[in-house]
Design a protein around this motif. Structure first.
Motif, PDB file in Angstrom:
ATOM      1  N   ALA B  21       0.836  -1.209   0.000  1.00 59.72           N
ATOM      2  CA  ALA B  21       0.000   0.000   0.000  1.00 59.72           C
ATOM      3  C   ALA B  21       0.867   1.255   0.000  1.00 59.72           C
ATOM      4  O   ALA B  21       0.581   2.226  -0.711  1.00 59.72           O
ATOM      5  CB  ALA B  21      -0.929  -0.017   1.212  1.00 59.72           C
ATOM      6  N   LYS B  22       1.946   1.212   0.776  1.00 65.69           N
ATOM      7  CA  LYS B  22       2.876   2.349   0.844  1.00 65.69           C
ATOM      8  C   LYS B  22       3.432   2.678  -0.536  1.00 65.69           C
ATOM      9  O   LYS B  22       3.670   3.845  -0.869  1.00 65.69           O
ATOM     10  CB  LYS B  22       4.014   1.978   1.806  1.00 65.69           C
ATOM     11  CG  LYS B  22       5.034   3.053   2.095  1.00 65.69           C
ATOM     12  CD  LYS B  22       6.045   2.485   3.119  1.00 65.69           C
ATOM     13  CE  LYS B  22       7.257   3.382   3.275  1.00 65.69           C
ATOM     14  NZ  LYS B  22       8.266   2.718   4.155  1.00 65.69           N
ATOM     15  N   GLY B  23       3.626   1.657  -1.345  1.00 61.13           N
ATOM     16  CA  GLY B  23       4.175   1.846  -2.682  1.00 61.13           C
ATOM     17  C   GLY B  23       3.125   2.237  -3.716  1.00 61.13           C
ATOM     18  O   GLY B  23       3.438   2.324  -4.902  1.00 61.13           O
ATOM     19  N   GLY B  24       1.881   2.438  -3.268  1.00 60.36           N
ATOM     20  CA  GLY B  24       0.850   2.893  -4.205  1.00 60.36           C
ATOM     21  C   GLY B  24       0.157   1.777  -4.959  1.00 60.36           C
ATOM     22  O   GLY B  24      -0.594   2.033  -5.909  1.00 60.36           O
ATOM     23  N   ASN B  25       0.372   0.564  -4.561  1.00 59.01           N
ATOM     24  CA  ASN B  25      -0.307  -0.568  -5.174  1.00 59.01           C
ATOM     25  C   ASN B  25      -1.673  -0.774  -4.503  1.00 59.01           C
ATOM     26  O   ASN B  25      -1.887  -0.327  -3.384  1.00 59.01           O
ATOM     27  CB  ASN B  25       0.542  -1.833  -5.009  1.00 59.01           C
ATOM     28  CG  ASN B  25       1.937  -1.640  -5.535  1.00 59.01           C
ATOM     29  OD1 ASN B  25       2.176  -1.693  -6.735  1.00 59.01           O
ATOM     30  ND2 ASN B  25       2.891  -1.366  -4.641  1.00 59.01           N
TER      31      ASN B  25
END
Lengths: 191, 191
Positions: B21-25
């Protein structure tokens, strides 16, 4: 303080000799071709490639009785870099221990590249030497040598754990050979 | 950007979900007890303990066809901490790949403690996720997820290298269980 013999003609032996001397231990570096020169150390490091170990053991088995014998090998297939050459449920260390039943055999240094032993650090962390063996006093003696030079020693468990240390050494070498990491880097241990 | 399903009820699944989630996925976290909820991710992480994998594979095998399936297990004997429970010349990952011939199975995250995935660092170095598998595109897709969160991904080689990754995971857990390292530390990779 310990008295250490290193049988070697390569960079790992030199790095271990440097480390031991830095820690104030006495060091005897014996070229692996000097088969007639007896070793005098309480600790004897077999810093030769795995394929050369059998000859050293055959030449010096009697001399090594009672001593702490350190196996540093990574028994890779260096043609393919795709497997270890020892039994899948064993290790070079268990082979050496079986061949030297009167010695106190430990595994160490095989998860450290020579440059990280010489530098004393890897990636900004102290270089950590993982040591496996069944003789607690032998491991403690070697750990003292490592600590005396400012590096960290970690007891990785019994002789059976040499199998996992060889898997780590294998993976690390394959990563460096594949240029995923450098030969001055590698696995560090954060505590 | 990827769409990732994580089958889990534990801290590793939560840590991997947080990282993705942190990586924008986009992330779908499915509790392992929700057997009737189909997974929709292009990447499906089996973040369950090794003894639970067989049931997940039996329930969801058809759903997983064509997907990148990530095995994170460390198949230890957790009673003795003295051995792996898979064949000495194999790995949990090769077993899973055999059971899911239409999936693109990779090994990853088993050499990372959950805390180091959440923190993104270990011992001051970026947490490095070692990924093994035979499908280069699958590895690259997962590496992109890892990198998007600021962690490092390293291609550890083909599916056979899962055996070495499981040896590393085993040794790391045994060191933490023996209080030689902490559960927030462990193996770091210096480049």
């Amino acid at each position: 303080m310990a008295h250490i013999s290193i049988i070697s003609s390569g960079n790992m032996g030199q790095a271990i000799a440097g480390l031991a001397a830095k820690g104030g231990n006495t060091v005897e570096l014996v070229n692996s071709s000097q088969a007639d020169k007896a070793v005098t150390g309480d600790i004897v490091v077999l810093a030769v490639p795995y394929p050369s170990v059998a000859a050293v053991v055959a030449q010096r088995g009697a001399q090594l009785a009672g001593k702490v014998v350190v196996d540093i090998t990574n028994p890779l297939n260096f043609e393919t870099f795709d497997s270890l050459t020892v039994a899948s449920d064993g290790s070079a260390t268990t082979e050496i221990a079986a061949a030297l039943p009167e010695s106190r055999v430990v595994k160490a240094f095989n998860t450290n590249f020579a440059g990280t032993l010489a530098a004393g650090t890897v990636g900004g962390l102290p270089t950590t030497v993982l040591i496996a063996g069944d003789d607690a006093d032998a491991k403690a003696l070697l750990a003292g040598v490592v600590s005396s030079a400012g590096l960290r020693a970690v007891d990785a468990g019994g002789l059976k754990r040499a199998r996992e240390l060889e898997a780590i050494g294998f993976l690390q070498i394959s990563l460096a050979a594949g240029e995923k990491i450098s030969w001055t880097g590698g696995l560090a241990v954060a505590q």
